[in-house]
Write an enzyme that holds these catalytic residues in place. Structure first.
Site, PDB file in Angstrom:
ATOM      1  N   LYS A  22       0.794  -0.980   0.087  1.00  0.00           N
ATOM      2  CA  LYS A  22      -0.069  -0.006   0.014  1.00  0.00           C
ATOM      3  C   LYS A  22       0.829   1.236  -0.007  1.00  0.00           C
ATOM      4  CE  LYS A  22      -1.897   1.489   3.928  1.00  0.00           C
ATOM      5  NZ  LYS A  22      -1.504   2.967   4.158  1.00  0.00           N
ATOM      6  N   ASN A  23       1.776   1.245   1.017  1.00  0.00           N
ATOM      7  CA  ASN A  23       2.550   2.588   1.189  1.00  0.00           C
ATOM      8  C   ASN A  23       3.382   2.906   0.039  1.00  0.00           C
ATOM      9  OD1 ASN A  23       0.955   2.891   3.538  1.00  0.00           O
ATOM     10  ND2 ASN A  23       2.651   2.508   4.799  1.00  0.00           N
ATOM     11  N   CYS A 118      -5.212   7.975   9.701  1.00  0.00           N
ATOM     12  CA  CYS A 118      -5.510   7.211  10.759  1.00  0.00           C
ATOM     13  C   CYS A 118      -5.697   8.068  12.066  1.00  0.00           C
ATOM     14  CB  CYS A 118      -4.481   6.086  10.897  1.00  0.00           C
ATOM     15  SG  CYS A 118      -4.555   4.703   9.984  1.00  0.00           S
ATOM     16  N   ARG A 123      -0.894  14.284  13.420  1.00  0.00           N
ATOM     17  CA  ARG A 123       0.197  14.004  12.212  1.00  0.00           C
ATOM     18  C   ARG A 123       0.255  15.112  11.418  1.00  0.00           C
ATOM     19  NH1 ARG A 123      -1.668   8.485   9.776  1.00  0.00           N
ATOM     20  NH2 ARG A 123       0.445   8.219   8.912  1.00  0.00           N
ATOM     21  N   ASP A 126       4.320  19.769   8.730  1.00  0.00           N
ATOM     22  CA  ASP A 126       5.063  20.854   8.886  1.00  0.00           C
ATOM     23  C   ASP A 126       6.279  20.560   7.964  1.00  0.00           C
ATOM     24  OD1 ASP A 126       5.183  18.998  10.949  1.00  0.00           O
ATOM     25  OD2 ASP A 126       6.399  20.435  11.846  1.00  0.00           O
ATOM     26  N   ASP A 306       3.800   0.103  12.148  1.00  0.00           N
ATOM     27  CA  ASP A 306       2.589  -0.500  11.679  1.00  0.00           C
ATOM     28  C   ASP A 306       2.337  -1.852  12.029  1.00  0.00           C
ATOM     29  OD1 ASP A 306       2.089   1.928  10.564  1.00  0.00           O
ATOM     30  OD2 ASP A 306       2.554   1.353   8.473  1.00  0.00           O
ATOM     31  N   ARG A 398      -9.056  -0.188   4.230  1.00  0.00           N
ATOM     32  CA  ARG A 398      -8.121   0.766   3.487  1.00  0.00           C
ATOM     33  C   ARG A 398      -6.661   0.261   3.288  1.00  0.00           C
ATOM     34  NH1 ARG A 398      -6.597   5.199   7.240  1.00  0.00           N
ATOM     35  NH2 ARG A 398      -5.022   5.475   5.685  1.00  0.00           N
TER      36      ARG A 398
END
Ligand code: UD1
Length: 419
Positions: A22-23, A118, A123, A126, A306, A398
């Site tokens: 996914k990532n 999530c 989160r 910046d 994770d 997801r």
């Protein structure tokens, strides 16, 4: 809302296949904004987040054809004519913020809604914004959107206080098509960052040092579309390994990216388990008397945050007291109350969780609070006595491709109730 009903303590057996990461897939899809020609991405997992990223690209004007059956996505980015990623999409998935770097580099313009994702503490973005400002962008916030504008980005020396995966990737993408040299210090080293860099290099980007904490990118004038296959999902593979251990079973995990799971496997070896590594698979060899362990979730190559929650679920029935320290997120233990409702004994002290192993967990109605918390409840339910009802499984959708079908095929009693 859909739920999962899981009857626990069923032995699992056979082979279970890992999908694309996914990532990695999400960022590679975002990176195609940098291209002018059609491209085909393979091993794209069928996930809600992937479908959301597809919609983001379509909103920007790209034409996207996704075939979940073949796990391929064909993207034609040449028709992109909008720079605005809308709230309805970005609010459901933080990774949509990854289109900012490519949009800025290609068009000098990006308007992205402040991200969601999530539900485990703040989160911020910046680091991303500071880096783009250092590269010359002017950033304002208007009506909930972050607007970035620049005539032309210019390479710069960027330093991150923390090795942020998303910020590293956003800057790599932008810098690939930016005049001059960009150096990222304290860059994230995650395998998915390396996969993104590999794709961009194949398309002609000049990137060095990916996988280390110092990445050097020399901008090029144009990138050329090249087809690419996404890396396997190490977090999904880790989840299957824990499913195997929680049910004291010996599953063969096909396509497990063993090179990216070193610390995770090492910790499970400390518990007493063993693994048979083959060229394209890993066979789990559970110990009869696993023991408690200690670990800290950290940026790669540390233990992946994770897999922290799924590991906690597994350790809930491992003899002794395990200690987990969370070193990436401020508040990633929101799942503990749900595990405790299933009979786990987990005490929280700041960013540390003390888990006293119980003889067994027992099924209960529970609620997934985020993606990996949901995966933890699946692990707990597979090992528990009785039946567990997991609510809010849209979080799990997801990030896990066909989880119910994959687990059913190896003997789990799991069904989705559509609600
Ligand atoms: C990515 C992964 C997520 C994983 C995380 C850490 C995707 C889609 N998601 O998320 O699954 O849990 O890496 O491995 O790839 N931070 C700031 N300011 C910023 C950016 C980050 O303070 O501008 C902080 C975050 O709040 C967090 C830490 O840095 O505490 C790490 O975040 P980051 O690595 O950026 O995670 P993501 O890229 O969002």
């Amino acid at each position: 809302m859909d739920k999962f009903i899981i009857k626990g303590q069923q032995k699992l057996a056979g082979q279970i296949k890992v999908s694309g990461a996914k990532n990695s897939a999400l960022k590679i899809i975002a990176a195609t904004i940098l291209l002018n020609d059609p491209v085909t991405i393979s091993n794209v997992p069928d996930l809600m987040d992937v479908r959301t990223m597809k919609k983001v690209l379509e909103k920007l004007g790209a034409s996207v054809e996704y075939s979940p059956k073949n796990s391929t996505m064909k993207i034609d980015p040449s028709t992109i004519n909008s720079y605005r990623a809308p709230y309805e999409l970005v609010k459901t998935m933080r990774a949509s913020f990854q289109v900012m770097g490519p949009l800025l580099a290609r068009f000098g313009n990006a308007e992205i809604s402040l991200p969601g994702g999530c539900n485990f503490g703040p989160r911020p973005v910046d680091y991303h914004l500071k880096a783009f400002e250092q590269m010359g962008a002017k950033i304002t916030t208007e009506h909930g959107y972050i607007c970035a504008k620049v005539d032309k980005l210019i390479g710069n020396h960027i330093y991150f206080d923390f090795p942020s995966v998303g910020a590293t990737e956003n800057v790599i993408m932008a810098a690939s098509l930016t005049d001059g040299v960009t150096i990222i210090e304290n860059a994230a080293k995650e395998p998915e960052v390396v996969d993104l860099a590999t794709f961009l290099k194949l398309c002609g980007a000049k990137i060095e040092g990916e996988g280390t904490s110092r990445i050097r990118i020399e901008g090029v004038k144009k990138l050329h579309a090249r087809d690419f296959t996404v890396l396997s999902d190490r977090i999904e593979a880790g989840t299957f390994i824990l499913a195997s251990l929680a049910t004291n079973s010996s599953l063969e995990i096909i396509g497990a990216p063993v090179f990216a799971l070193e610390v995770f496997l090492e910790k499970l070896k400390d518990c007493g388990h063993d693994f048979e590594i083959h060229q394209n698979s890993l066979i789990v060899k559970p110990s009869k008397n696993p023991k408690a362990i200690k670990f800290t979730a950290q940026p790669h190559p540390g233990f992946p945050t994770d897999l922290q929650a799924p590991m906690a679920a597994y350790l809930s029935t491992v003899e002794g007291t395990s200690l987990i320290t969370e070193g990436v997120y401020e508040n990633r233990f929101v799942y503990i109350s749900e595990l405790n409702r299933m009979g786990a004994s987990i005490e929280l002290d700041g960013n540390k969780a003390y888990i006293t192993g119980q003889d067994f967990l027992s099924g209960a109605p529970v609620m997934a609070s985020d993606l990996r918390a949901g995966a933890a409840l699946v692990i707990a339910a597979l090992g528990a006595k009785g039946t567990t009802e997991i609510n809010r499984v849209y979080h799990i959708d997801r990030g896990y491709d066909g989880l119910v079908a994959k687990l059913s095929a190896v003997g789990a009693q799991i069904e989705r109730v559509v609600g």
